[in-house]
Design a protein around this motif. Structure first.
Motif, short mmCIF file in Angstrom:
data_model
loop_
_atom_site.label_atom_id
_atom_site.label_comp_id
_atom_site.label_asym_id
_atom_site.label_seq_id
_atom_site.Cartn_x
_atom_site.Cartn_y
_atom_site.Cartn_z
N GLU A 108 6.63 -46.99 5.76
CA GLU A 108 5.57 -46.96 4.76
C GLU A 108 5.30 -48.38 4.28
N GLU A 109 4.07 -48.67 3.94
CA GLU A 109 3.71 -50.00 3.47
C GLU A 109 4.13 -50.18 2.01
N GLN A 110 4.77 -51.32 1.72
CA GLN A 110 5.20 -51.64 0.36
C GLN A 110 4.02 -52.18 -0.44
N ALA A 157 8.12 -46.44 -1.28
CA ALA A 157 7.42 -46.26 -0.01
C ALA A 157 8.40 -45.75 1.03
N LYS A 158 8.64 -44.43 1.01
CA LYS A 158 9.51 -43.85 2.05
C LYS A 158 8.86 -42.58 2.56
N SER A 159 9.00 -42.39 3.83
CA SER A 159 8.43 -41.20 4.46
C SER A 159 9.28 -39.99 4.08
N ASP A 185 25.15 -47.77 23.17
CA ASP A 185 24.60 -49.12 23.26
C ASP A 185 23.35 -49.31 22.42
N ARG A 186 22.87 -48.23 21.81
CA ARG A 186 21.61 -48.28 21.06
C ARG A 186 21.88 -48.43 19.56
N SER A 187 21.13 -49.34 18.94
CA SER A 187 21.23 -49.54 17.50
C SER A 187 19.83 -49.44 16.91
N THR A 188 19.69 -48.63 15.86
CA THR A 188 18.41 -48.43 15.19
C THR A 188 18.58 -48.76 13.72
N VAL A 189 17.66 -49.57 13.18
CA VAL A 189 17.69 -49.93 11.77
C VAL A 189 16.44 -49.38 11.11
N LEU A 190 16.64 -48.57 10.07
CA LEU A 190 15.55 -47.98 9.30
C LEU A 190 15.64 -48.55 7.89
N ALA A 191 14.54 -49.09 7.39
CA ALA A 191 14.53 -49.69 6.05
C ALA A 191 13.31 -49.21 5.28
#
Length: 101
Positions: free
Chosen positions: A50-52, A81-83, A70-76
């Motif tokens: 979401e746009e701040q 503004a959060k879905s 081996d996969r890394s995902t970063v959610l911020a």
């Protein structure tokens, strides 16, 4: 899968700087709880951030890091503004972390 939750900001921002991130390893969960968490991670990762708008400078911000092989995902995202998908994942993580205490 290892999931880490870090929180920043808010009215107690200085106190939060000293807090260690919460870490959850799905190996410690039941198969159904681990599958539900994986579903929530996939849903949150599929949604654009979401746009701040900058109106609530004291809002909490959250960083969820998911390490899966081996996969890394970063959610911020932040409180302003959060879905809905990110909010659902955050809520579920809070339940798991509360149970760990």
């Amino acid at each position: 899968m290892k999931v880490t939750l870090e929180s920043y900001g808010g009215l107690a921002a200085a106190a939060n700087l000293r807090r260690r991130p919460n870490v959850l390893n799905t190996d410690d969960l039941s198969a159904s709880a681990a599958a539900e968490l994986a579903r929530l991670v996939d849903a949150a990762a599929a949604m654009p951030e979401e746009e701040q708008d900058g109106r609530a400078r004291d809002a909490m911000s959250y960083v969820i890091t998911v390490e899966d092989g081996d996969r890394s995902t970063v959610l911020a995202q932040s409180d302003t503004a959060k879905s809905p998908e990110f909010a659902a994942l955050l809520a579920q993580l809070r339940v798991h972390f509360a149970q760990q205490r």
